[in-house]
Each structure stands twice: as structure tokens, then as C-alpha cells.
Enzyme design. Structure first.
Site, PDB file in Angstrom:
ATOM      1  N   GLY A 129      -9.055  -5.727   1.459  1.00 52.99           N
ATOM      2  CA  GLY A 129      -7.915  -4.772   1.788  1.00 52.99           C
ATOM      3  C   GLY A 129      -7.945  -3.681   0.659  1.00 52.99           C
ATOM      4  O   GLY A 129      -8.660  -3.746  -0.240  1.00 52.99           O
ATOM      5  N   CYS A 130      -6.853  -2.558   0.748  1.00 48.59           N
ATOM      6  CA  CYS A 130      -7.213  -1.433  -0.148  1.00 48.59           C
ATOM      7  C   CYS A 130      -6.763  -1.888  -1.522  1.00 48.59           C
ATOM      8  O   CYS A 130      -7.187  -1.683  -2.604  1.00 48.59           O
ATOM      9  CB  CYS A 130      -6.537  -0.339   0.298  1.00 48.59           C
ATOM     10  SG  CYS A 130      -4.586  -0.845   1.130  1.00 48.59           S
ATOM     11  N   TYR A 131      -5.430  -2.557  -1.623  1.00 50.61           N
ATOM     12  CA  TYR A 131      -4.970  -2.948  -2.947  1.00 50.61           C
ATOM     13  C   TYR A 131      -5.915  -3.864  -3.521  1.00 50.61           C
ATOM     14  O   TYR A 131      -6.132  -3.908  -4.694  1.00 50.61           O
ATOM     15  CB  TYR A 131      -3.606  -3.535  -2.837  1.00 50.61           C
ATOM     16  CG  TYR A 131      -2.472  -2.724  -2.573  1.00 50.61           C
ATOM     17  CD1 TYR A 131      -2.242  -1.678  -3.486  1.00 50.61           C
ATOM     18  CD2 TYR A 131      -1.537  -2.684  -1.526  1.00 50.61           C
ATOM     19  CE1 TYR A 131      -1.166  -0.775  -3.430  1.00 50.61           C
ATOM     20  CE2 TYR A 131      -0.432  -2.082  -1.222  1.00 50.61           C
ATOM     21  CZ  TYR A 131      -0.333  -1.059  -2.339  1.00 50.61           C
ATOM     22  OH  TYR A 131       0.774   0.162  -2.158  1.00 50.61           O
TER      23      TYR A 131
END
Length: 348
Positions: free
Chosen positions: A151-153
Site C-alpha cells: 500500500g501507499c502509506y
């Protein structure tokens, strides 16, 4: 040439994958798929930015079996719960799958169900999936057929914390991640908080202590440290299109100088072409990674409070999704991991 297909191409991550692959020296996109309402339409009609560049017609997801044999790799850029249904038919034919969703990231299936409210339909594949963070799992990615793209985070957060854990520098129970993301991180579907009057000229926290990326972050950090870690993670929505800036705090457990901390980070990422550890005193900003696969990092010692502060900036759609997916493809096929990704950030 690597023959690639993209499922979910009309979303922000899917479109970004297509943009990168169209300029990739060793890959060719041979088919696209999107939601059924897009079936039979050219991608240039759905996303006019592709006028004169790509006129491939979108296929129904139910019609993809006819493309399996001619495909080398498929990118699944779908909402959670769908890649687990489509991936098996490609994997059974020994094709490679790179999933952008969370379907194969969480190894504990009860934990996955708790956070995503979905019963996993391909539990046997979860154990085989490789977490696709190249800076930490390069060798595993090389031999994998199924990649769980981070995921991005988690990408911004894990890259920021990993050197501290590998060198046993911080109290693992003290980690706080304060992260801000542009609105595209929520995807193309409209929600109340991403509606223009709600997000414009506004800055808000959301999903505090309940964001789905929290267990993903904790799982990988626990692997790195060989101990159970539960971080405090607070995401925020910023009124900009793209970019993530994660500010990470932790208590130090040994005396150290800022110069030594900086040296540790430089050495840790010396073979990582997309992680740029900035010079001492320079701070990451989303503007300087915009549209690129770079992660800019720096570390600051707060001697007064006995804390270390790490700042990590990425483009959520590139290093946080599409660029990292292509980086994983490059590694899986034995290419230079920079292939198709070696461009400078867009500025200004």
C-alpha cells in the site's frame, strides 16, 4: 518483449501502470480490462489523455480467460476482494500476477477479514505471495509468481522505519506514524470527504487508529524486528492531487549522533536506486518526488526529547502503487529494476 495485461485500467493506479508500460523498453501491453460499463470502449474514450497514444479496447473481466495463454504478466488494479477471484486462472498457467490491492498482503486471514470484512476466496495463495517492497525483499521477488504490491502509506512508512529496526535503535513500542496523503490515494470513486467542497481548503485526519494499512505496516515491521509491533498510525487528507509525506517518531534506546543516524540510513539504502537519502539538514517534500518512483528520506535527531524523527515522501500513485508494481515486474523478469522508471520527478 514482456506481454502484459492490466485489469482495472481505468482507475488511478491502473491508468498509471498503463502510462509507465507504454514507455517501457521491454514490455508491451496487449490487453486491458475495466468495469463492465467500459467494455467495448477504447481506453482513449474513457481517459482522453490517451488520445493518439493508446486505443486498446477494454474487455470484460469475465472474458479474460481467452488472454491467459498469450500473457506473461497481469497487473490487478482492482478494489479489494476481486483479485483473489481472478488471479488463480493466471497462476495455474504459470503466469505472473502483481496485485495492487490488499488481497494478498496480510498473511493472517482472520486479520484480513477483521480489517477488510471479506472472506478470502484463495487462502492457499496468500502463503505463496511475496510482499513486493524491493528494498527489503528483492531476492524473494526475483523468484515469485505472485506479488502483493504494498500500500501507499505502508511504503512510505516502512521505508522510513526499517533502518532503525534493523539496527536496534528504537523502542519498538514507541513508534508513531503521522502521514498525509493527496486525494488520489482514496481512488477514483467519489466519497463525501473527497468531494471538492469537503477537501478543498481543508486538512483533516481520518480513520484514526482504524486505517486498513495499519495491520500491513505492523506485519512488515514485526518481520523486520522479529518481535510483535503495534504502531500508532494517523493518516490525514491534504487538498492536493497526489503525494504522501510520512513523519515518523520513535524513542531512542541508545546514544547516537545525527551524523551516525544519517550514515546508517545512507548505508542501508546504498543499493536501492529509488530511495534517496537526502543530505543532512534537507527535508523531503512531496513536490520533489511528484510523478516519480523515488522515495525521499531523511532522519533528524531530537536530542532534547531523546527521539528520532524520520521524514519520508513518495508519490502515492507511483512508488506507492504503479511504479512499484512495474519495479517488481522488472525484478521478476530479470531486468534492471529501473527499466521504464528512470525519469525525474515532474517539477514544478
Amino acid at each position: 518483449m514482456i506481454k502484459a495485461g492490466i485489469v482495472g485500467v481505468a482507475g488511478y493506479a491502473g491508468i498509471s501502470i498503463l502510462q509507465i508500460l507504454l514507455a517501457h523498453p521491454e514490455a508491451e501491453v496487449i490487453w486491458l480490462s475495466s468495469e463492465d460499463s467500459h467494455a467495448g470502449k477504447k481506453i482513449s474514450d474513457i481517459r482522453p489523455s490517451f488520445n493518439g497514444i493508446c486505443d486498446l479496447v477494454c474487455q470484460k473481466s469475465g472474458d479474460l480467460s481467452k488472454f491467459v495463454d498469450q500473457t506473461d504478466v497481469v497487473f490487478m488494479a482492482l478494489p479489494n476482494g476481486l483479485a483473489m477471484k481472478l488471479s488463480p486462472m493466471f497462476l495455474e498457467k504459470r503466469k505472473k500476477v502483481i496485485d495492487i490491492s490488499a488481497d494478498f498482503r496480510i498473511k493472517d486471514l482472520e486479520e484480513y477479514k477483521k480489517w477488510y470484512k471479506i472472506d478470502h476466496l484463495s487462502p492457499n495463495l496468500v502463503a505463496d505471495a511475496t510482499y513486493g517492497l524491493p528494498e527489503l525483499f528483492f531476492e524473494k521477488i526475483k523468484t515469485s509468481s505472485l506479488i502483493a504490491n504494498p500500500g501507499c502509506y505502508p511504503t512510505a512508512s516502512i521505508l522510513g522505519i526499517a533502518p532503525l529496526l534493523k539496527n536496534n535503535l528504537v523502542d519498538v513500542n514507541s513508534i508513531v506514524i503521522d502521514a498525509k496523503s493527496g486525494v488520489s490515494g482514496a481512488g477514483a470513486a467519489l466519497t463525501e470527504i473527497t468531494h471538492f467542497p469537503e477537501c478543498n481548503e481543508n486538512f483533516r485526519a481520518y480513520a484514526v487508529a482504524s486505517h486498513r494499512h495499519n495491520p500491513e505496516i505492523d506485519q512488515i515491521l514485526s518481520w523486520i524486528s522479529n518481535t510483535k509491533i503495534n504502531t500508532t498510525f494517523v493518516p490525514h487528507l491534504v487538498p492536493m492531487n497526489r503525494g504522501i509525506l510520512a513523519t515518523i517518531y520513535a524513542n531512542l534506546i541508545q546514544k547516537i549522533t545525527n551524523e551516525k543516524l544519517h550514515e546508517i540510513f545512507k548505508n542501508f539504502y546504498k543499493k536501492a536506486p529509488f530511495v534517496r537519502v537526502l543530505e543532512l539538514g534537507k527535508l523531503p517534500a512531496t513536490k520533489y518526488v511528484y510523478g516519480s518512483n523515488f522515495c525521499d528520506i531523511n532522519v533528524v535527531l531530537d536530542e532534547r526529547a531523546n527521539k528520532v524523527i524520520v521524514l519520508s515522501a513518495i508519490d502515492n500513485l507511483i512508488k506507492g502503487a504503479a511504479g512499484q508494481a512495474v519495479q517488481n515486474m522488472n525484478i521478476m523478469f530479470g531486468l534492471d529494476e529501473r527499466a521504464g522508471l528512470d525519469k525525474s520527478p515532474v517539477y514544478p
